[in-house]
Design a protein around this motif. Sequence first.
Motif, PDB file in Angstrom:
ATOM      1  N   ILE A 136      31.749   7.874  14.132  1.00 40.99           N
ATOM      2  CA  ILE A 136      31.412   6.986  13.021  1.00 40.99           C
ATOM      3  C   ILE A 136      31.627   5.562  13.515  1.00 40.99           C
ATOM      4  CG2 ILE A 136      32.015   6.191  10.708  1.00 40.99           C
ATOM      5  CD1 ILE A 136      32.960   8.987  10.054  1.00 40.99           C
ATOM      6  N   VAL A 137      30.601   4.737  13.400  1.00 46.76           N
ATOM      7  CA  VAL A 137      30.713   3.336  13.821  1.00 46.76           C
ATOM      8  C   VAL A 137      30.319   2.427  12.665  1.00 46.76           C
ATOM      9  CG1 VAL A 137      30.284   3.840  16.256  1.00 46.76           C
ATOM     10  CG2 VAL A 137      28.352   3.300  14.743  1.00 46.76           C
ATOM     11  N   MET A 138      30.745   1.160  12.788  1.00 42.73           N
ATOM     12  CA  MET A 138      30.465   0.164  11.751  1.00 42.73           C
ATOM     13  C   MET A 138      29.862  -1.080  12.371  1.00 42.73           C
ATOM     14  SD  MET A 138      33.063  -1.360   8.871  1.00 42.73           S
ATOM     15  CE  MET A 138      32.381  -2.183   7.418  1.00 42.73           C
ATOM     16  N   ASN A 139      29.014  -1.739  11.619  1.00 45.55           N
ATOM     17  CA  ASN A 139      28.462  -3.018  12.041  1.00 45.55           C
ATOM     18  C   ASN A 139      29.608  -4.016  12.231  1.00 45.55           C
ATOM     19  OD1 ASN A 139      27.625  -5.903  10.973  1.00 45.55           O
ATOM     20  ND2 ASN A 139      25.788  -4.984  11.868  1.00 45.55           N
ATOM     21  N   GLU A 140      29.632  -4.667  13.392  1.00 39.50           N
ATOM     22  CA  GLU A 140      30.748  -5.539  13.729  1.00 39.50           C
ATOM     23  C   GLU A 140      30.893  -6.711  12.763  1.00 39.50           C
ATOM     24  OE1 GLU A 140      32.644  -7.418  17.769  1.00 39.50           O
ATOM     25  OE2 GLU A 140      30.473  -7.588  17.507  1.00 39.50           O
ATOM     26  N   TYR A 141      29.780  -7.254  12.293  1.00 41.18           N
ATOM     27  CA  TYR A 141      29.840  -8.400  11.390  1.00 41.18           C
ATOM     28  C   TYR A 141      30.370  -7.995  10.019  1.00 41.18           C
ATOM     29  CZ  TYR A 141      27.038 -10.274  15.138  1.00 41.18           C
ATOM     30  OH  TYR A 141      26.598 -10.641  16.380  1.00 41.18           O
ATOM     31  N   SER A 142      29.963  -6.810   9.561  1.00 43.09           N
ATOM     32  CA  SER A 142      30.508  -6.296   8.302  1.00 43.09           C
ATOM     33  C   SER A 142      32.014  -6.101   8.432  1.00 43.09           C
ATOM     34  CB  SER A 142      29.839  -4.965   7.937  1.00 43.09           C
ATOM     35  OG  SER A 142      28.458  -5.135   7.695  1.00 43.09           O
ATOM     36  N   TRP A 143      32.443  -5.587   9.570  1.00 47.98           N
ATOM     37  CA  TRP A 143      33.865  -5.376   9.836  1.00 47.98           C
ATOM     38  C   TRP A 143      34.645  -6.688   9.807  1.00 47.98           C
ATOM     39  CZ3 TRP A 143      37.419  -1.572  10.393  1.00 47.98           C
ATOM     40  CH2 TRP A 143      38.582  -1.850  11.124  1.00 47.98           C
ATOM     41  N   GLN A 144      34.099  -7.703  10.448  1.00 51.01           N
ATOM     42  CA  GLN A 144      34.785  -8.991  10.523  1.00 51.01           C
ATOM     43  C   GLN A 144      34.892  -9.678   9.171  1.00 51.01           C
ATOM     44  OE1 GLN A 144      32.519 -11.016  13.522  1.00 51.01           O
ATOM     45  NE2 GLN A 144      33.568 -10.003  15.225  1.00 51.01           N
ATOM     46  N   ASP A 145      34.002  -9.338   8.241  1.00 48.75           N
ATOM     47  CA  ASP A 145      34.054  -9.944   6.920  1.00 48.75           C
ATOM     48  C   ASP A 145      35.055  -9.257   5.994  1.00 48.75           C
ATOM     49  OD1 ASP A 145      32.291 -12.269   6.479  1.00 48.75           O
ATOM     50  OD2 ASP A 145      30.777 -10.933   7.320  1.00 48.75           O
ATOM     51  N   LEU A 146      35.690  -8.195   6.471  1.00 49.92           N
ATOM     52  CA  LEU A 146      36.722  -7.528   5.693  1.00 49.92           C
ATOM     53  C   LEU A 146      38.081  -8.135   6.010  1.00 49.92           C
ATOM     54  CD1 LEU A 146      35.604  -3.822   6.263  1.00 49.92           C
ATOM     55  CD2 LEU A 146      35.084  -5.264   4.288  1.00 49.92           C
ATOM     56  N   ASP A 147      39.000  -8.056   5.056  1.00 44.49           N
ATOM     57  CA  ASP A 147      40.356  -8.512   5.356  1.00 44.49           C
ATOM     58  C   ASP A 147      41.123  -7.386   6.049  1.00 44.49           C
ATOM     59  OD1 ASP A 147      41.431  -6.732   3.384  1.00 44.49           O
ATOM     60  OD2 ASP A 147      41.219  -8.265   1.827  1.00 44.49           O
ATOM     61  N   GLY A 148      42.330  -7.683   6.500  1.00 44.25           N
ATOM     62  CA  GLY A 148      43.115  -6.716   7.253  1.00 44.25           C
ATOM     63  C   GLY A 148      43.391  -5.439   6.491  1.00 44.25           C
ATOM     64  N   GLU A 149      43.667  -5.552   5.207  1.00 43.35           N
ATOM     65  CA  GLU A 149      43.952  -4.367   4.393  1.00 43.35           C
ATOM     66  C   GLU A 149      42.720  -3.472   4.276  1.00 43.35           C
ATOM     67  OE1 GLU A 149      45.541  -3.172  -0.100  1.00 43.35           O
ATOM     68  OE2 GLU A 149      45.371  -5.278   0.498  1.00 43.35           O
ATOM     69  N   GLN A 150      41.552  -4.075   4.096  1.00 40.04           N
ATOM     70  CA  GLN A 150      40.319  -3.296   3.997  1.00 40.04           C
ATOM     71  C   GLN A 150      40.002  -2.594   5.324  1.00 40.04           C
ATOM     72  OE1 GLN A 150      37.968  -6.669   2.712  1.00 40.04           O
ATOM     73  NE2 GLN A 150      37.674  -5.773   0.675  1.00 40.04           N
ATOM     74  N   GLN A 151      40.219  -3.295   6.429  1.00 44.00           N
ATOM     75  CA  GLN A 151      40.005  -2.681   7.743  1.00 44.00           C
ATOM     76  C   GLN A 151      40.944  -1.499   7.944  1.00 44.00           C
ATOM     77  OE1 GLN A 151      40.477  -5.884  10.559  1.00 44.00           O
ATOM     78  NE2 GLN A 151      38.450  -6.742  10.154  1.00 44.00           N
ATOM     79  N   GLU A 152      42.180  -1.651   7.534  1.00 45.74           N
ATOM     80  CA  GLU A 152      43.162  -0.572   7.694  1.00 45.74           C
ATOM     81  C   GLU A 152      42.788   0.637   6.852  1.00 45.74           C
ATOM     82  OE1 GLU A 152      46.053   1.718   9.038  1.00 45.74           O
ATOM     83  OE2 GLU A 152      45.461  -0.234   9.870  1.00 45.74           O
ATOM     84  N   ILE A 153      42.188   0.418   5.684  1.00 46.13           N
ATOM     85  CA  ILE A 153      41.744   1.528   4.834  1.00 46.13           C
ATOM     86  C   ILE A 153      40.678   2.344   5.552  1.00 46.13           C
ATOM     87  CG2 ILE A 153      40.410   2.071   2.745  1.00 46.13           C
ATOM     88  CD1 ILE A 153      41.957  -0.240   1.380  1.00 46.13           C
ATOM     89  N   LEU A 154      39.724   1.666   6.189  1.00 54.49           N
ATOM     90  CA  LEU A 154      38.673   2.372   6.923  1.00 54.49           C
ATOM     91  C   LEU A 154      39.252   3.135   8.115  1.00 54.49           C
ATOM     92  CD1 LEU A 154      35.870  -0.344   6.849  1.00 54.49           C
ATOM     93  CD2 LEU A 154      35.868   1.844   5.630  1.00 54.49           C
ATOM     94  N   ARG A 155      40.200   2.520   8.820  1.00 54.96           N
ATOM     95  CA  ARG A 155      40.849   3.196   9.945  1.00 54.96           C
ATOM     96  C   ARG A 155      41.598   4.446   9.457  1.00 54.96           C
ATOM     97  NH1 ARG A 155      38.686   1.414  14.602  1.00 54.96           N
ATOM     98  NH2 ARG A 155      39.275  -0.680  15.210  1.00 54.96           N
ATOM     99  N   GLU A 156      42.339   4.295   8.366  1.00 53.28           N
ATOM    100  CA  GLU A 156      43.117   5.425   7.852  1.00 53.28           C
ATOM    101  C   GLU A 156      42.202   6.560   7.400  1.00 53.28           C
ATOM    102  OE1 GLU A 156      46.433   6.556   4.424  1.00 53.28           O
ATOM    103  OE2 GLU A 156      45.925   4.446   4.799  1.00 53.28           O
ATOM    104  N   ALA A 157      41.115   6.209   6.713  1.00 53.78           N
ATOM    105  CA  ALA A 157      40.161   7.236   6.278  1.00 53.78           C
ATOM    106  C   ALA A 157      39.565   7.952   7.484  1.00 53.78           C
ATOM    107  CB  ALA A 157      39.060   6.606   5.429  1.00 53.78           C
ATOM    108  N   GLY A 158      39.274   7.201   8.546  1.00 52.97           N
ATOM    109  CA  GLY A 158      38.734   7.802   9.761  1.00 52.97           C
ATOM    110  C   GLY A 158      39.715   8.747  10.419  1.00 52.97           C
ATOM    111  N   SER A 159      40.984   8.369  10.468  1.00 51.13           N
ATOM    112  CA  SER A 159      42.003   9.224  11.061  1.00 51.13           C
ATOM    113  C   SER A 159      42.211  10.487  10.226  1.00 51.13           C
ATOM    114  CB  SER A 159      43.315   8.446  11.178  1.00 51.13           C
ATOM    115  OG  SER A 159      44.327   9.249  11.748  1.00 51.13           O
ATOM    116  N   ARG A 160      42.261  10.331   8.925  1.00 54.69           N
ATOM    117  CA  ARG A 160      42.442  11.486   8.044  1.00 54.69           C
ATOM    118  C   ARG A 160      41.265  12.453   8.161  1.00 54.69           C
ATOM    119  NH1 ARG A 160      45.951  11.169   3.520  1.00 54.69           N
ATOM    120  NH2 ARG A 160      47.309   9.349   3.554  1.00 54.69           N
ATOM    121  N   MET A 161      40.061  11.902   8.328  1.00 54.33           N
ATOM    122  CA  MET A 161      38.879  12.758   8.448  1.00 54.33           C
ATOM    123  C   MET A 161      38.965  13.661   9.669  1.00 54.33           C
ATOM    124  SD  MET A 161      34.943  12.026   9.337  1.00 54.33           S
ATOM    125  CE  MET A 161      35.393  12.419  11.035  1.00 54.33           C
TER     126      MET A 161
END
Length: 355
Positions: free
Chosen positions: A240-265
């Motif tokens: 699963i990959v994400m557009n880098e610009y979309s990623w950069q527009d997220l704050d740290g907490e939002q990025q961590e949510i995506l990382r955690e969801a990816g790890s749990r998956m």
Amino acid sequence: MKPSMKRLCLLPLLGLLGVGQATADVVFRYAEGGPNRGTRAEAVQYFADEVERISEGEMRVDIHWGGALLKWSGVMDGVAAGTADLGSVLSSYEPSKLTALGIGDIPLEYSDPWVGMRAMYDLMTEEPAMAEAMSERELVYLSNFSTSGVQFECTEGNEIKTVEDIKGKRMRATGTYSKVLDDLGANMVNMTFGKVYQALDSGLVDCLGSYFYTMRAYKTYEVVETVTRVDWGQLLGFAIVMNEYSWQDLDGEQQEILREAGSRMIDHFARLLIEDGEEVAEMLDSGGFGKTVPVKPIASEERERILEATLKFRDSWIEDADQAGIPGEQLWSRYEELLEQYQQKLKSSGYPWAE
């Protein structure tokens, strides 16, 4: 610094999606080339559900199934361009552009999906060289899939017990596995998986290098007579990959949510894949699909011979990585360390869901 024009072009879209707006939902479009069925589809949906659950509804994933938004061959470029925010990519579709991710497609002795996916997750998220390689494609890695180990299913009179049995067989396999089998003397037949049932039934193909979950999904048990359990490697260049610009527009907490969801998956999908594989193997052996298809393990010395035949492809990946500006030897060593680390953790502690 990345070119600013592309970022500016994305801003209106991100604004509509709510990215960066604390009071509005953030909705990510996800491009999935496969249909909404099977264990991997369940894993993708689990990822989306976890993003929404962990963010308490402030972030949502809108999945476009079956190539409705982007076909498999177009997901990498489509996510990089912002057509989708997220997507499932296979390194085999873009081997020269996704060299970093392609490390997971080299056949090794480690066939356990949990071991493989956890090792890939750590490698891709902790090694700066891997993050930089993905960034060159304007992508951010979030999580991983696996196919589980390769098995040999064969029609009547074509059972593979030894490496010598491979010689002269008309076979179908994927990626590097196909190249290894070709080196071992098989006559490789190139076709999509949707055509393998007819190919086996008509005699065009003698054996498949396949997976337990595909045996159920494509009903190949109806037209084969034996399955040799090789548990040979797994395809891990599947992420699963994400557009880098979309990623950069997220704050740290939002990025961590995506990382955690990816790890749990990863843990969720590994459990589904392992349990499904064992169920299919038992049903084949016991006649649970309406006929008995014996599942016999290959002798350990024959499996070792197959593994030895893959070593040159490890060396090729290291060379390709070096040419792409990626420290191949260093990353390969780290990858093997992680695989062995999780293999030992599995032996000592079992799967995390069994605790």
